[in-house]
Design a protein around this motif. Structure first.
Motif, mmCIF file in Angstrom:
data_model
loop_
_atom_site.group_PDB
_atom_site.id
_atom_site.type_symbol
_atom_site.label_atom_id
_atom_site.label_comp_id
_atom_site.label_asym_id
_atom_site.label_seq_id
_atom_site.Cartn_x
_atom_site.Cartn_y
_atom_site.Cartn_z
ATOM 1 N N PRO A 75 -5.596 -3.754 -17.458
ATOM 2 C CA PRO A 75 -6.739 -2.939 -17.006
ATOM 3 C C PRO A 75 -7.560 -2.357 -18.156
ATOM 4 N N GLY A 76 -6.902 -2.108 -19.311
ATOM 5 C CA GLY A 76 -7.633 -1.524 -20.442
ATOM 6 C C GLY A 76 -8.819 -2.350 -20.872
ATOM 7 N N PRO A 77 -8.634 -3.640 -21.167
ATOM 8 C CA PRO A 77 -9.782 -4.465 -21.555
ATOM 9 C C PRO A 77 -10.863 -4.549 -20.473
ATOM 10 N N VAL A 78 -10.465 -4.450 -19.198
ATOM 11 C CA VAL A 78 -11.466 -4.484 -18.128
ATOM 12 C C VAL A 78 -12.395 -3.281 -18.236
ATOM 13 N N PHE A 79 -11.804 -2.097 -18.358
ATOM 14 C CA PHE A 79 -12.624 -0.888 -18.442
ATOM 15 C C PHE A 79 -13.399 -0.824 -19.757
ATOM 16 N N ASP A 80 -12.794 -1.312 -20.836
ATOM 17 C CA ASP A 80 -13.516 -1.317 -22.115
ATOM 18 C C ASP A 80 -14.737 -2.233 -22.045
ATOM 19 N N GLY A 81 -14.553 -3.423 -21.456
ATOM 20 C CA GLY A 81 -15.686 -4.346 -21.333
ATOM 21 C C GLY A 81 -16.774 -3.809 -20.438
ATOM 22 N N ALA A 82 -16.370 -3.153 -19.349
ATOM 23 C CA ALA A 82 -17.369 -2.582 -18.449
ATOM 24 C C ALA A 82 -18.096 -1.415 -19.099
ATOM 25 N N ALA A 83 -17.366 -0.613 -19.870
ATOM 26 C CA ALA A 83 -17.986 0.532 -20.541
ATOM 27 C C ALA A 83 -19.055 0.079 -21.520
ATOM 28 N N GLU A 84 -18.798 -1.034 -22.219
ATOM 29 C CA GLU A 84 -19.800 -1.542 -23.153
ATOM 30 C C GLU A 84 -21.085 -1.939 -22.428
ATOM 31 N N ARG A 85 -20.932 -2.544 -21.271
ATOM 32 C CA ARG A 85 -22.126 -3.011 -20.549
ATOM 33 C C ARG A 85 -22.869 -1.862 -19.877
ATOM 34 N N LEU A 86 -22.122 -0.819 -19.453
ATOM 35 C CA LEU A 86 -22.774 0.324 -18.805
ATOM 36 C C LEU A 86 -23.230 1.376 -19.812
ATOM 37 N N GLY A 87 -22.761 1.262 -21.017
ATOM 38 C CA GLY A 87 -23.137 2.269 -22.002
ATOM 39 C C GLY A 87 -22.078 3.333 -22.195
ATOM 40 N N GLY A 88 -20.836 3.049 -21.848
ATOM 41 C CA GLY A 88 -19.722 3.952 -22.128
ATOM 42 C C GLY A 88 -19.557 5.075 -21.134
ATOM 43 N N PRO A 89 -20.309 6.172 -21.263
ATOM 44 C CA PRO A 89 -20.074 7.347 -20.422
ATOM 45 C C PRO A 89 -20.276 7.104 -18.930
ATOM 46 N N ALA A 90 -20.931 6.020 -18.548
ATOM 47 C CA ALA A 90 -21.172 5.777 -17.123
ATOM 48 C C ALA A 90 -19.876 5.588 -16.348
ATOM 49 N N LEU A 91 -18.774 5.250 -17.009
ATOM 50 C CA LEU A 91 -17.497 5.129 -16.324
ATOM 51 C C LEU A 91 -16.798 6.470 -16.179
ATOM 52 N N LEU A 92 -17.400 7.534 -16.677
ATOM 53 C CA LEU A 92 -16.868 8.884 -16.528
ATOM 54 C C LEU A 92 -17.918 9.764 -15.862
ATOM 55 N N LEU A 93 -17.458 10.725 -15.075
ATOM 56 C CA LEU A 93 -18.392 11.652 -14.433
ATOM 57 C C LEU A 93 -18.875 12.678 -15.452
ATOM 58 N N SER A 94 -20.158 12.903 -15.471
ATOM 59 C CA SER A 94 -20.705 13.982 -16.291
ATOM 60 C C SER A 94 -20.529 15.301 -15.534
ATOM 61 N N PRO A 95 -20.572 16.442 -16.209
ATOM 62 C CA PRO A 95 -20.449 17.726 -15.503
ATOM 63 C C PRO A 95 -21.503 17.898 -14.405
ATOM 64 N N GLU A 96 -22.691 17.362 -14.629
ATOM 65 C CA GLU A 96 -23.741 17.493 -13.624
ATOM 66 C C GLU A 96 -23.444 16.684 -12.356
ATOM 67 N N GLN A 97 -22.659 15.611 -12.501
ATOM 68 C CA GLN A 97 -22.346 14.757 -11.357
ATOM 69 C C GLN A 97 -21.183 15.276 -10.517
ATOM 70 N N GLN A 98 -20.390 16.176 -11.073
ATOM 71 C CA GLN A 98 -19.165 16.585 -10.395
ATOM 72 C C GLN A 98 -19.398 17.296 -9.061
ATOM 73 N N PRO A 99 -20.361 18.226 -8.930
ATOM 74 C CA PRO A 99 -20.593 18.835 -7.600
ATOM 75 C C PRO A 99 -21.003 17.812 -6.549
#
Length: 515
Positions: A216-240
């Motif tokens: 699973p690690g390489p899957v998420f790493d590859g996806a993060a590169e294509r999305l720009g990294g932080p898109a696979l994590l919620l930003s504080p503004e997105q949490q509510p």
């Protein structure tokens, strides 16, 4: 074009569905007269196994299995709100669905509006509950067809033009006939094949993805590169927005008529509690589908513009041998047939019980009620097909987003009414109207986005529109109750005054496990 082996596997699974639908006839008791309870609720005889299959197959639709990975493919982390949302549903179902099912069984209620009519003695309140359920269900039904079409198109099984439309109509026609004849028993037996096909095919796809990427690690790493990294994590503004969308969606789900219909068909509250504990197994499937959306991104799948829901079918077509790919496509297609059948049954039952019998033909015999329900169920399916062919896909999506906001507005009358009868029916009607109007306005104002900003300034709080409308709804209902009590306005008929035409004679507990 589709591979011959893929098409053969797909047709074999669909043929199996047709055979299973035919066997539903054998599960009908031959010594009972036709009744709406028998057709729509399988005589309330589903045991734990059948209830788990039917309820899980009804809640987790084909569109869910394509939209969630599509959203993960296009937006990353926000797509996974569906996982906590379906987890929250389980304890809510343990409490609310089992309690409501017990009350429905005791008093012979078939719909949520029946319960509201008996609880508050208010025909107008029961009518708006029934109509809201029907209104929210119809675009949801159309989305099942869209899910099938997206999957078949990505797999090359859906020909272009009129030929493809005929494939979709033929697939849906078999379901329509089986449901017309056997009622809820048809989707109950089909749900067994859905569970097997989805669990097996998804396990195979996930294993192939992990083998290709090395974990699973390489899957998420590859996806993060294509999305720009932080898109696979919620930003504080997105949490509510994430949290309120998960909570609001969970509260809304248990108000949908098709979910309540599947729950009311259980043979008792103990069965519903046991099934609620086991439902997270379906949630695990949904999480894996979301993971496949990330994997499609990592694998460089290029979904068509505006068609992110095709990402996983395209990934399957790329990675899997043709027979296994056909199995996956068939599993997702069957995944649409079960909820579509239950939705049409639930909408038809609500119309017959709470509109036709209440306002048009109060002396309708049970046989006539079943005949009208069958006709309305068939009409609902035809309407869904016409909707898909006549309007843009986005129109169905927009209406389904509104449907989630709308169905949440009956929560005070139904769910709160399970625990207290203090709220005044007129105040509940006023709250419902405010919630419907405000929720619709918020969603439309934001261009049919269910996430809306509240407040002003540089960083307004973004939350789920349905939950905001529900808070207004509850405020009006509570405040209106206090005002009406102070004015001495009567509440209406007592719960024991439920009209006899809405009462089904209670049968002794049988413990039957067959639909």
């Amino acid at each position: 074009m589709a591979d011959g082996a893929m098409t053969a596997t797909f047709l074999a699974v669909i043929g199996g569905v047709s055979l299973l639908a035919v066997t539903a006839r054998r599960l009908r008791p031959v010594d009972r007269l036709p009744s709406l309870e028998g057709w729509a609720l399988a005589d309330r005889g589903l045991g734990p196994g059948w209830t788990w299959l039917l309820l899980g197959g009804t809640i987790f639709t084909a569109y869910t299995f394509t939209a969630v990975p599509g959203l993960a493919y296009g937006n990353g982390a926000p797509a996974f709100f569906a996982v906590p949302y379906t987890v929250i549903v389980c304890p809510l179902a343990f409490v609310l669905l089992s309690r409501l099912g017990s009350v429905a069984r005791r008093h012979g209620y078939i719909t949520a509006a029946d319960f509201v009519r008996g609880r508050y003695g208010s025909s107008p309140l029961a009518l708006v509950v029934a109509l809201t359920g029907i209104l929210a269900t119809m675009p949801y039904l159309a989305l099942q067809l869209l899910g099938i079409r997206a999957v078949l198109t990505a797999g090359g099984v859906y020909p272009r033009g009129a030929a493809g439309d005929l494939v979709l109509v033929a697939l849906f026609a078999g379901l329509a006939v089986a449901t017309y004849r056997h009622g809820l028993r048809a989707p109950a037996v089909i749900s067994a094949l859905k569970a097997v096909a989805v669990f097996v095919s998804l396990t195979a796809v996930t294993w192939l993805v992990l083998e290709r990427f090395g974990g699973p690690g390489p899957v998420f790493d590859g996806a993060a590169e294509r999305l720009g990294g932080p898109a696979l994590l919620l930003s504080p503004e997105q949490q509510p927005a994430y949290a309120t969308l998960a909570l609001g969606s969970a509260l809304a789900l248990l108000m949908y008529p098709h979910v309540l219909t599947a729950g009311f068909a259980a043979d008792g509250p103990r069965t519903l509690r046991r099934v609620s504990v086991a439902l997270p197994a379906w949630t695990g499937l949904l999480a894996l589908f979301g993971f496949l959306g990330v994997a499609a991104l990592a694998a460089g799948v290029r979904a068509p513009r505006g068609g992110a829901e095709a990402a996983v079918p395209m990934l399957v077509d790329r990675l899997m041998p043709a027979p296994l790919a056909g199995l996956v496509f068939a599993a997702i297609a069957v995944g649409a047939l079960v909820p579509a059948a239950v939705m049409s049954i639930a909408a038809a039952t609500s119309f017959v019980r709470n509109v036709y019998v209440e306002y048009v033909h109060p002396t309708a015999t049970p046989k006539r009620q079943v005949r009208i329900a069958k006709a309305v169920s068939l009409t609902a399916k035809v309407g869904a097909v016409a909707f898909v062919f006549g309007l843009r896909d986005q129109d169905a999506v927009n209406l389904q987003l509104l449907g989630g906001v709308w169905i949440l507005q009956i929560f005070p009358a139904v769910a709160v009414g399970l625990f207290t009868g203090r709220l005044h029916p007129r105040a509940l009607l006023a709250g419902w109207a405010v919630g419907m109007a405000s929720g619709t306005y918020l969603v439309v104002r934001e261009g049919f986005s269910s996430i809306v900003p509240l407040g002003t300034g540089a960083g307004p709080l973004e939350i789920y529109a349905g939950l905001a409308a529900l808070l207004l709804n509850l405020t009006v209902a509570v405040g209106g109750t206090a005002a009406l009590e102070r004015l001495g306005v009567p509440r209406g008929a007592d719960a024991t005054d439920l009209p006899s035409r809405l009462t089904v004679r209670r049968r002794p507990e049988t413990g039957a496990n067959n639909p």
